[in-house]
Write an enzyme that holds these catalytic residues in place. Structure first.
Site, mmCIF file in Angstrom:
data_model
loop_
_atom_site.group_PDB
_atom_site.id
_atom_site.type_symbol
_atom_site.label_atom_id
_atom_site.label_comp_id
_atom_site.label_asym_id
_atom_site.label_seq_id
_atom_site.Cartn_x
_atom_site.Cartn_y
_atom_site.Cartn_z
ATOM 1 N N HIS A 482 0.830 -1.204 0.000
ATOM 2 C CA HIS A 482 0.000 0.000 0.000
ATOM 3 C C HIS A 482 0.869 1.260 0.000
ATOM 4 O O HIS A 482 0.728 2.138 -0.858
ATOM 5 C CB HIS A 482 -0.928 -0.018 1.227
ATOM 6 C CG HIS A 482 -1.827 1.173 1.335
ATOM 7 N ND1 HIS A 482 -3.162 1.124 0.999
ATOM 8 C CD2 HIS A 482 -1.596 2.447 1.736
ATOM 9 C CE1 HIS A 482 -3.708 2.317 1.188
ATOM 10 N NE2 HIS A 482 -2.764 3.140 1.641
ATOM 11 N N GLU A 483 1.761 1.347 0.982
ATOM 12 C CA GLU A 483 2.597 2.545 1.076
ATOM 13 C C GLU A 483 3.559 2.640 -0.104
ATOM 14 O O GLU A 483 3.894 3.738 -0.564
ATOM 15 C CB GLU A 483 3.361 2.562 2.402
ATOM 16 C CG GLU A 483 2.479 2.540 3.646
ATOM 17 C CD GLU A 483 1.408 3.617 3.663
ATOM 18 O OE1 GLU A 483 1.618 4.688 3.040
ATOM 19 O OE2 GLU A 483 0.349 3.395 4.278
ATOM 20 N N HIS A 486 1.850 4.359 -2.899
ATOM 21 C CA HIS A 486 1.952 5.818 -2.755
ATOM 22 C C HIS A 486 3.316 6.304 -3.227
ATOM 23 O O HIS A 486 3.435 7.336 -3.903
ATOM 24 C CB HIS A 486 1.762 6.217 -1.292
ATOM 25 C CG HIS A 486 0.342 6.229 -0.825
ATOM 26 N ND1 HIS A 486 -0.669 6.884 -1.502
ATOM 27 C CD2 HIS A 486 -0.235 5.700 0.292
ATOM 28 C CE1 HIS A 486 -1.807 6.749 -0.830
ATOM 29 N NE2 HIS A 486 -1.572 6.030 0.251
ATOM 30 N N HIS A 489 3.676 6.583 -6.884
ATOM 31 C CA HIS A 489 2.976 7.791 -7.331
ATOM 32 C C HIS A 489 3.918 8.989 -7.234
ATOM 33 O O HIS A 489 3.931 9.865 -8.107
ATOM 34 C CB HIS A 489 1.732 8.001 -6.461
ATOM 35 C CG HIS A 489 0.653 8.804 -7.109
ATOM 36 N ND1 HIS A 489 -0.548 9.080 -6.485
ATOM 37 C CD2 HIS A 489 0.561 9.400 -8.313
ATOM 38 C CE1 HIS A 489 -1.308 9.791 -7.274
ATOM 39 N NE2 HIS A 489 -0.657 10.009 -8.400
#
Length: 692
Positions: A482-483, A486, A489
């Protein structure tokens, strides 16, 4: 004069000079506490100087001589000082703080908020921005987005208010900034103050060896005999899942769920009430009925009604299944408890028993195959399979704690892409949870140089012990993914303006890249790349992988309703039109009641520790997780159809979404990747709620 004193006088604040580190990364090894305040104040002075230069420029205001200069894109490092020191300080306040840092934060918070207000409420500066907004050359889509963002930022900061309104806004924002900080500091102090100290080994019954070793290490670090369990996730979760000691589970549960509700200095009840009212007052001052209405102007959801429509649809779709799930857990509990009522501290324990009975799988079975070092290789390898990028640890890059690792990231053509910091384990100086942040965003300067980002992921994973390396649960692997989503991104950002790059997107879009990556956690072809037994080297067995896949939707409906309940609570607070005076605990219990399927206890309270909506930027935005889940399921369905490692699909995802930041409307970006707007169908199908 002593040699040390002479050296001190010669010393230059590291924020005031070029860092002379690899890729100009932060010189953590040279920064002292005293450097921060000096750099903050000088940074404020320099920004005031820049504001004066813009205001007093006799030229006709244009996009280039006004908007770009306000956004500091990027005249030189001189005027970036305040951003630079703020990035470092506030990241450290979450990842590696102490009492002195907390005190300085309390001191600087009102000063920084006042400075921000001084800029955004400067009438002459706004006049120039407004002139450009109404009289500008033809702009590219990205330039137009920057102009819209800057103009609306001034308006939403009170630029159109009269003097009395501006003064009121100053007071509201300064108080809210200070209270948000106090909320976080109270929560960290209270959470870290608790420990369950066990000296009788019989009270460890049911706990796996990994949990026992971690607890023994925690005790040893405090020079105590026995075992210490804390409220940090890697300690709390295994205890609530495996311990046969019902009274100790209750003690731990109540400690966690009554944080910041006690009659002491860390009580957050009045802080929460005041924050709710401050945000309502700010929104109404700016012409909105509620704070949620104020927030929705820059959200994909567009209005409160659409948020409730999503939440209502999820309740209707998932609640019947969630009730069935709950009944199954209660049936298992009844075998032990008889007619005694199952309590909240029993849920994790008996859910685990049910999972074992149905699927013969739990997180401890997987731990030996999920060694952190190998997981890192697997996650980096996944990025390489999808996008061709590579990671190389560079020990010459300074870090802020020995636990932190720094990597150089290279693109598929071998060019430098980013710096990536990873901070994996809990410590007393770190907030709980997991997050991604940046020390430097990406931008392209006026000479065409692409300044690459420096991103960081901070987590609280199971620590290594003297007997074992760090072994993760599958849930921790999902958190890492998940992190890491990010961070991709941020790392793939390729925009002209830093304020629009990377994760600088609308709040209900920002979770798409992160939640998208979680899909890989149960993909066999991904697990096969790194999941090997830390002792024998044997790969994760096929039957265990199949059990992971079979159990992926175990308690999924209950988990969905839990997130929906948090979203309902958030919206209940921030759709208030009148002053909020209710008692927090009963209000909370009523606000989320229709999404709950289990007993509520009168003494527990979530609000006072709900950092996301009180101090973390998710106020009136917690629904974003579910909104983005619809997007991520829809997006991953494309990969499932075209190949989960399909590089052409991944490149399209990178080009259309990951590299574009907030340069265009998020639905425009999504449709460019997907070819159509998302539907909820893929999520329902993935969760086994609806089959096509």
């Amino acid at each position: 004069m002593s040699e040390n004193l002479q050296e001190e006088r010669k010393r230059t604040n590291p924020f005031f000079e070029k860092y002379n580190t690899p890729h100009e990364t932060i010189p953590f090894d040279r920064i002292t506490l005293e450097d921060y305040e000096e750099a903050f104040m000088e940074g404020i002075r320099r920004e005031d100087e820049m504001t004066d230069l813009i205001v007093n420029d006799p030229s006709e205001p244009t996009f280039d001589n006004t908007i770009i200069r306000i956004d500091k894109e990027k005249p030189d490092d001189y005027y970036d000082l305040l951003d630079n020191v703020s990035n470092v300080f506030f990241n450290m306040l979450s990842a590696n703080t102490n009492d002195d840092m907390d005190d300085l934060a309390q001191k600087m918070s009102p000063i920084l908020t006042k400075h921000s207000n001084d800029v955004m409420l400067n009438e002459k500066l706004f006049e120039k921005v407004k002139y450009v907004y109404e009289h500008h050359r033809e702009l590219t889509p990205e330039e137009n987005m920057l102009l819209e963002t800057e103009y609306d930022g001034f308006v939403r900061s009170g630029a159109l208010l009269d003097e009395a309104g501006k003064e009121q806004l100053r007071n509201l924002t300064e108080e809210a900034s200070l209270l948000s900080l106090q909320f976080s500091q109270n929560l960290l102090k209270e959470k870290k103050a608790f420990k369950l100290h066990i000296t009788d080994e019989a009270q460890l019954d049911g706990l796996p060896e990994t949990a026992r070793q971690a607890a023994a290490l925690a005790a040893k670090e405090e020079n105590l005999e026995g075992w210490i369990f804390t409220l940090d996730g890697p300690s709390y979760s295994p205890f609530m899942t495996y311990s046969t000691q019902r009274e100790l589970r209750k003690q731990l549960y109540m400690a966690y769920n009554t944080l910041c509700i006690h009659d002491n200095e860390e009580n957050n009840e009045e802080i929460c009430k005041r924050l709710i009212n401050l945000r309502r007052e700010l929104a109404q001052l700016l012409g909105f009925d509620t704070f949620a209405d104020y927030v929705m102007k820059h959200r994909m959801a567009t209005n409160v009604q659409n948020v409730y429509k999503l939440l209502d649809n999820l309740i209707d779709a998932y609640k019947p299944t969630a009730i069935q799930e709950r009944e199954e857990v209660k049936a298992i509990a009844k075998e032990d408890l008889g007619d005694e009522e199952m309590m909240p501290w029993d849920s994790g324990y008996y859910s685990h028993k049910l999972q074992m009975r149905k699927y013969n799988i739990d997180s401890e079975m997987l731990r030996p195959y999920l060694q952190l070092d190998k997981v890192i290789d697997g996650v980096f390898g996944l990025a390489n399979k999808l996008y061709g990028i590579t990671f190389q640890e560079n020990k010459d890059i300074p870090v802020y704690h020995p636990d932190v690792k720094a990597y150089e990231v290279f693109d598929k053509d071998g060019s430098y892409l980013a710096v990536f910091y990873a901070d994996f384990h809990p410590r007393k100086s770190k907030q709980g949870g997991a997050w991604m942040t940046e020390y430097q965003g990406q931008w392209i300067d006026d000479k065409g140089k692409n300044n690459r980002p420096q991103v960081s992921v901070v987590m609280n994973f199971t620590k290594p012990t003297e007997e074992r390396p760090a072994l993760l649960t599958l849930g921790e692997v999902e958190t890492f993914l998940h992190e890491f989503g990010h961070s991709l991104h941020g790392m793939f950002a390729n925009t002209r303006f830093e304020c629009l790059s990377g994760t600088n997107v609308w709040w209900d879009f920002v979770e798409l890249p992160s939640q998208f990556m979680e899909n890989y956690a149960i993909e066999k072809d991904f697990l096969r790349t790194f999941a090997y037994h830390y002792q024998t080297g044997e790969p994760l067995p096929d039957d265990l992988i199949q059990r992971i896949i079979d159990s992926r939707n175990f308690m999924v409906a209950s988990g969905c309703l839990r997130q929906v309940s948090f979203s309902l609570l958030d919206m209940a607070y921030y759709t208030q039109k009148e002053p909020f005076t209710d008692d927090i605990k009963p209000f909370e219990k009523k606000a989320w009641e229709r999404a709950l399927i289990s007993k509520q206890l009168p003494d527990t309270c979530m609000t006072v520790q709900f950092s996301h909506i009180m101090a973390g930027g998710y106020a009136a935005g917690y629904y974003s997780y579910k909104w983005a889940e619809v997007l991520d399921a829809d997006a991953f369905s494309v990969f499932k159809h075209e190949g989960i490692f399909n590089q052409e699909t991944a490149q399209r995802f990178r080009d259309c979404i990951l590299s574009k930041g907030g340069t265009e409307h998020p639905m425009t970006l999504y449709k460019r990747f997907r070819g159509q707007e998302p539907t909820i169908d893929a999520l329902l199908e993935r969760n086994g709620i609806y089959k096509q």
